[in-house]
Design an enzyme around this catalytic site. Structure first.
Site, PDB file in Angstrom:
ATOM      1  CE  LYS A  45      -2.920  -1.897   3.279  1.00 13.59           C
ATOM      2  NZ  LYS A  45      -3.807  -2.267   4.859  1.00 13.59           N
ATOM      3  N   GLY A  46       2.437   0.955   0.258  1.00 10.77           N
ATOM      4  CA  GLY A  46       3.094   2.102   0.971  1.00 10.77           C
ATOM      5  C   GLY A  46       3.702   3.194  -0.651  1.00 10.77           C
ATOM      6  CD  GLU A 101       8.487  -1.560  -3.463  1.00 11.49           C
ATOM      7  OE1 GLU A 101       7.819  -0.284  -2.600  1.00 11.49           O
ATOM      8  OE2 GLU A 101       9.485  -2.744  -3.249  1.00 11.49           O
ATOM      9  CG  ASP A 105      15.437  -1.444   4.634  1.00  6.06           C
ATOM     10  OD1 ASP A 105      16.066  -1.018   4.998  1.00  6.06           O
ATOM     11  OD2 ASP A 105      14.478  -2.325   4.906  1.00  6.06           O
ATOM     12  CE  LYS A 133      14.615   2.350   6.177  1.00  5.07           C
ATOM     13  NZ  LYS A 133      14.284   1.533   7.146  1.00  5.07           N
ATOM     14  CG  PHE A 154      10.758   2.184  11.158  1.00  4.05           C
ATOM     15  CD1 PHE A 154      10.710   1.121  10.023  1.00  4.05           C
ATOM     16  CD2 PHE A 154       9.790   3.101  11.738  1.00  4.05           C
ATOM     17  CE1 PHE A 154       9.246   0.535  10.300  1.00  4.05           C
ATOM     18  CE2 PHE A 154       8.592   2.563  11.295  1.00  4.05           C
ATOM     19  CZ  PHE A 154       8.520   0.631  10.327  1.00  4.05           C
ATOM     20  NE  ARG A 167      -0.572   2.021   4.580  1.00  6.02           N
ATOM     21  CZ  ARG A 167       0.381   1.095   4.413  1.00  6.02           C
ATOM     22  NH1 ARG A 167       1.782   1.514   3.669  1.00  6.02           N
ATOM     23  NH2 ARG A 167       0.635  -0.398   4.788  1.00  6.02           N
TER      24      ARG A 167
HETATM   25  P1  IMP Z   1      13.072  -4.887   1.573  1.00  5.31           P
HETATM   26  O1  IMP Z   1      14.248  -5.250   2.957  1.00  5.31           O
HETATM   27  O2  IMP Z   1      13.667  -3.233   0.524  1.00  5.31           O
HETATM   28  O3  IMP Z   1      12.278  -5.489   0.481  1.00  5.31           O
HETATM   29  O4  IMP Z   1      11.472  -3.549   1.703  1.00  5.31           O
HETATM   30  C1  IMP Z   1      10.390  -4.353   2.463  1.00  5.31           C
HETATM   31  C2  IMP Z   1       9.650  -3.106   2.889  1.00  5.31           C
HETATM   32  O5  IMP Z   1       9.535  -2.974   3.710  1.00  5.31           O
HETATM   33  C3  IMP Z   1       9.884  -2.119   2.275  1.00  5.31           C
HETATM   34  O6  IMP Z   1       8.292  -2.158   1.274  1.00  5.31           O
HETATM   35  C4  IMP Z   1       8.159  -0.916   3.456  1.00  5.31           C
HETATM   36  O7  IMP Z   1       7.256  -1.115   2.874  1.00  5.31           O
HETATM   37  C5  IMP Z   1       9.091  -1.869   4.123  1.00  5.31           C
HETATM   38  N1  IMP Z   1       9.925  -0.749   4.960  1.00  5.31           N
HETATM   39  C6  IMP Z   1      11.066  -0.821   4.990  1.00  5.31           C
HETATM   40  N2  IMP Z   1      11.548  -0.098   5.315  1.00  5.31           N
HETATM   41  C7  IMP Z   1      10.666   0.405   5.837  1.00  5.31           C
HETATM   42  C8  IMP Z   1      10.809   1.736   7.254  1.00  5.31           C
HETATM   43  O8  IMP Z   1      11.483   2.828   7.686  1.00  5.31           O
HETATM   44  N3  IMP Z   1       9.400   2.355   7.386  1.00  5.31           N
HETATM   45  C9  IMP Z   1       8.577   1.632   6.582  1.00  5.31           C
HETATM   46  N4  IMP Z   1       8.303   0.494   6.136  1.00  5.31           N
HETATM   47  C10 IMP Z   1       9.461  -0.223   5.854  1.00  5.31           C
END
Ligand code: IMP
Length: 187
Positions: A45-46, A101, A105, A133, A154, A167
């Site tokens: 949803k983000g 996206e 992260d 990040k 975070f 959100r």
């Molecule tokens: P990934 O670690 O790159 O696979 O990220 C997975 C998902 O984690 C992202 O699409 C976000 O929904 C969530 N996410 C990662 N870091 C944050 C953060 O700092 N705040 C909120 N959601 C996060």
């Protein structure tokens, strides 16, 4: 809903608005020669907030669909597994795909999704993200359009959640878990 402390403002409204405008211009220019509408895939949803602001400024024909995965379960760290919750229903074979996206992260979600979209045999797949990040990366992923590179913290707001909350905040904040101590009142 669990509560968090909003420790500090990281990216304000004006900066978001300016950067989203720049990205829309860049994307429009990059795809201006495309023979067919591009296929925009928004990750629920983000990324919805970022995508809607971005897409309204695109000067190129586009078709839109959504995908949802679970790779993050409302805690302060990502888990290493990606499960498809909702797949695309729009045909993307032979088209130029732009995946949108909210944040990259560890890179697990984006790299998994790119691989998944590739199975539909699109002409190309590019990735746009509001936030990145890089210090947290575990999977290498090429990001074609980055809104803001941020430190390992975070963050919440402008689509990013903690247990589905926060959100709707119009800007991005660095947040931390609330530990029971009463917090000073914040405006
Ligand atoms: P990934 O670690 O790159 O696979 O990220 C997975 C998902 O984690 C992202 O699409 C976000 O929904 C969530 N996410 C990662 N870091 C944050 C953060 O700092 N705040 C909120 N959601 C996060």
């Amino acid at each position: 809903m669990a509560e968090v402390n909003l420790d500090r403002l990281l990216v304000g409204r004006e900066a978001i608005e300016r950067r989203v405008g720049e990205l829309a211009e860049q994307i429009s220019a990059d795809y201006s020669g495309a023979a067919a509408p591009i296929s925009i895939i928004v990750v629920l949803k983000g990324a919805v907030f970022f995508a809607m602001d971005l897409l309204r400024q695109l000067a190129i024909p586009a078709r839109i669909d959504f995908v949802q995965v679970s790779s993050y379960h409302g805690r302060f760290d990502s888990v290493g597994e990606v499960t498809l919750q909702k797949d695309i229903t729009m045909a993307i074979g032979g088209t130029d795909v732009l995946l949108i996206e909210d944040i990259v992260d560890t890179g697990l979600t984006a790299s998994w999704l790119i691989e998944h979209l590739q199975t539909h045999r699109p002409r190309s797949v590019r990735l746009a993200t509001l936030l990145s990040k890089p210090d947290r990366r575990r999977m290498p992923v090429t990001i074609d359009y980055t809104g803001f590179v941020i430190p390992d913290a975070f963050v919440l707001g402008y689509g990013l959640d903690f247990e589905e909350g926060y959100r709707h905040l119009p800007e991005v904040y660095v947040a931390s878990p609330r530990t029971g101590e009463p917090e000073p009142h914040r405006e």
